[in-house]
Structures are given as structure tokens and as C-alpha cells.
Design a protein around this motif. Structure first.
Motif, PDB file in Angstrom:
ATOM      1  N   ASP A   1      21.000 124.179 -30.484  1.00  0.00           N
ATOM      2  CA  ASP A   1      21.961 123.495 -31.159  1.00  0.00           C
ATOM      3  C   ASP A   1      21.551 122.841 -32.269  1.00  0.00           C
ATOM      4  O   ASP A   1      20.641 121.941 -31.718  1.00  0.00           O
ATOM      5  CB  ASP A   1      23.184 122.994 -30.492  1.00  0.00           C
ATOM      6  N   PHE A   2      21.696 122.781 -33.486  1.00  0.00           N
ATOM      7  CA  PHE A   2      21.142 121.922 -34.627  1.00  0.00           C
ATOM      8  C   PHE A   2      22.207 121.489 -35.373  1.00  0.00           C
ATOM      9  O   PHE A   2      23.250 122.168 -35.787  1.00  0.00           O
ATOM     10  CB  PHE A   2      20.095 122.912 -35.429  1.00  0.00           C
ATOM     11  N   LYS A   3      22.113 119.953 -35.672  1.00  0.00           N
ATOM     12  CA  LYS A   3      22.937 119.452 -36.482  1.00  0.00           C
ATOM     13  C   LYS A   3      22.507 118.986 -37.821  1.00  0.00           C
ATOM     14  O   LYS A   3      21.555 118.231 -37.912  1.00  0.00           O
ATOM     15  CB  LYS A   3      23.530 117.980 -35.898  1.00  0.00           C
ATOM     16  N   LEU A   4      22.909 119.445 -38.893  1.00  0.00           N
ATOM     17  CA  LEU A   4      22.499 119.167 -40.242  1.00  0.00           C
ATOM     18  C   LEU A   4      23.524 118.334 -40.716  1.00  0.00           C
ATOM     19  O   LEU A   4      24.912 117.948 -40.240  1.00  0.00           O
ATOM     20  CB  LEU A   4      22.423 120.327 -40.984  1.00  0.00           C
ATOM     21  N   LYS A   5      23.044 117.508 -41.751  1.00  0.00           N
ATOM     22  CA  LYS A   5      23.708 116.476 -42.366  1.00  0.00           C
ATOM     23  C   LYS A   5      23.770 116.779 -44.120  1.00  0.00           C
ATOM     24  O   LYS A   5      22.424 116.744 -44.412  1.00  0.00           O
ATOM     25  CB  LYS A   5      23.387 115.068 -42.023  1.00  0.00           C
ATOM     26  N   ALA A   6      24.637 116.749 -44.759  1.00  0.00           N
ATOM     27  CA  ALA A   6      24.680 116.713 -46.234  1.00  0.00           C
ATOM     28  C   ALA A   6      25.563 115.739 -46.784  1.00  0.00           C
ATOM     29  O   ALA A   6      26.544 115.608 -46.238  1.00  0.00           O
ATOM     30  CB  ALA A   6      24.965 118.216 -46.582  1.00  0.00           C
ATOM     31  N   MET A   7      25.206 115.164 -47.662  1.00  0.00           N
ATOM     32  CA  MET A   7      26.122 113.914 -48.479  1.00  0.00           C
ATOM     33  C   MET A   7      26.234 114.232 -50.057  1.00  0.00           C
ATOM     34  O   MET A   7      25.380 114.869 -50.438  1.00  0.00           O
ATOM     35  CB  MET A   7      25.317 112.817 -48.261  1.00  0.00           C
ATOM     36  N   GLY A   8      27.568 114.008 -50.374  1.00  0.00           N
ATOM     37  CA  GLY A   8      28.083 114.370 -51.795  1.00  0.00           C
ATOM     38  C   GLY A   8      29.121 113.583 -51.869  1.00  0.00           C
ATOM     39  O   GLY A   8      29.652 112.696 -51.123  1.00  0.00           O
ATOM     40  N   LYS A   9      29.712 114.077 -53.106  1.00  0.00           N
ATOM     41  CA  LYS A   9      31.096 113.355 -53.372  1.00  0.00           C
ATOM     42  C   LYS A   9      32.081 113.529 -52.396  1.00  0.00           C
ATOM     43  O   LYS A   9      32.280 114.881 -52.000  1.00  0.00           O
ATOM     44  CB  LYS A   9      31.557 113.512 -54.861  1.00  0.00           C
ATOM     45  N   ASN A  10      32.990 112.480 -52.445  1.00  0.00           N
ATOM     46  CA  ASN A  10      34.208 112.972 -51.194  1.00  0.00           C
ATOM     47  C   ASN A  10      35.075 113.648 -52.026  1.00  0.00           C
ATOM     48  O   ASN A  10      36.122 113.343 -52.588  1.00  0.00           O
ATOM     49  CB  ASN A  10      34.683 111.457 -50.740  1.00  0.00           C
ATOM     50  N   CYS A  11      35.050 115.210 -51.549  1.00  0.00           N
ATOM     51  CA  CYS A  11      36.285 116.234 -52.104  1.00  0.00           C
ATOM     52  C   CYS A  11      36.229 117.156 -51.059  1.00  0.00           C
ATOM     53  O   CYS A  11      35.221 117.596 -50.513  1.00  0.00           O
ATOM     54  CB  CYS A  11      35.930 116.491 -53.396  1.00  0.00           C
ATOM     55  N   GLU A  12      37.254 117.968 -51.152  1.00  0.00           N
ATOM     56  CA  GLU A  12      37.496 119.006 -50.184  1.00  0.00           C
ATOM     57  C   GLU A  12      36.530 120.165 -50.431  1.00  0.00           C
ATOM     58  O   GLU A  12      35.725 120.589 -49.396  1.00  0.00           O
ATOM     59  CB  GLU A  12      38.973 119.444 -49.837  1.00  0.00           C
TER      60      GLU A  12
END
Length: 94
Positions: free
Chosen positions: A19-30
Motif C-alpha cells: 500500500d502506497f500513500k501519495l500526496k499532491a497539493m493544489g488550489k482548494n477546488c473539487e
């Protein structure tokens, strides 16, 4: 700073499958959450939506999208991160 997930002889430091957990960040929108999910299922099609975790920034302008998927190889992980990094809406990946 970039962390290489390979040893000098090109073997992964991660044991697959896992199991691998990725994280991505960006502007808060659906649409950003959907973008990260679509990129993930392109490479890991069995990933359920229930594996998405969303954390808003303090000011709620940005969002962190975490998705846990079943990774079968380092090439699969690199494929997801490579596609995410190419997308202009993705500000950062971890």
C-alpha cells in the motif's frame, strides 16, 4: 530537495507490492481532487474513491489530497508522480 527511491544498482528501497500513500497539493477546488484521483486510477485502476483523504490548508485556499493505492512496482509509482508533476494545477507532490 528530491529523494531518490532507488539504490545505486537501481533496486527500489520500497518492497513491492505494498500500500502506497501519495500526496499532491493544489488550489482548494473539487476539480483538483478529481484530477489527482483520475491520474492515480490511470496507473492503479483498482483504487477506490474511499482511499482519498483531503486536508484543507489553514486559510482553506489550498488542499492536500492523499490517496492510498496498491502499488505493484516502482515504475507504477513514478508514472503517477510523473503525470501529476506535469499538470499545471499540481503545486507540489510528496
Amino acid at each position: 530537495m528530491t529523494t531518490d527511491l532507488h539504490t545505486p544498482d537501481n533496486e527500489s528501497l520500497i518492497e513491492f507490492p505494498c500500500d502506497f500513500k501519495l500526496k499532491a497539493m493544489g488550489k482548494n477546488c473539487e476539480s483538483f481532487v478529481e484530477l489527482v484521483y483520475q491520474v492515480t486510477i490511470k496507473h492503479a485502476p483498482e483504487t477506490p474513491r474511499e482511499n482519498i483523504e483531503i486536508t484543507d490548508s489553514k486559510g482553506q485556499k489550498f488542499v492536500s489530497v492523499n490517496i492510498t493505492f496498491y502499488a505493484t512496482s516502482i515504475q507504477q509509482v513514478h508514472g503517477i508522480y510523473g503525470d501529476l508533476k506535469k499538470h499545471p494545477e499540481v503545486l507540489m507532490t510528496l
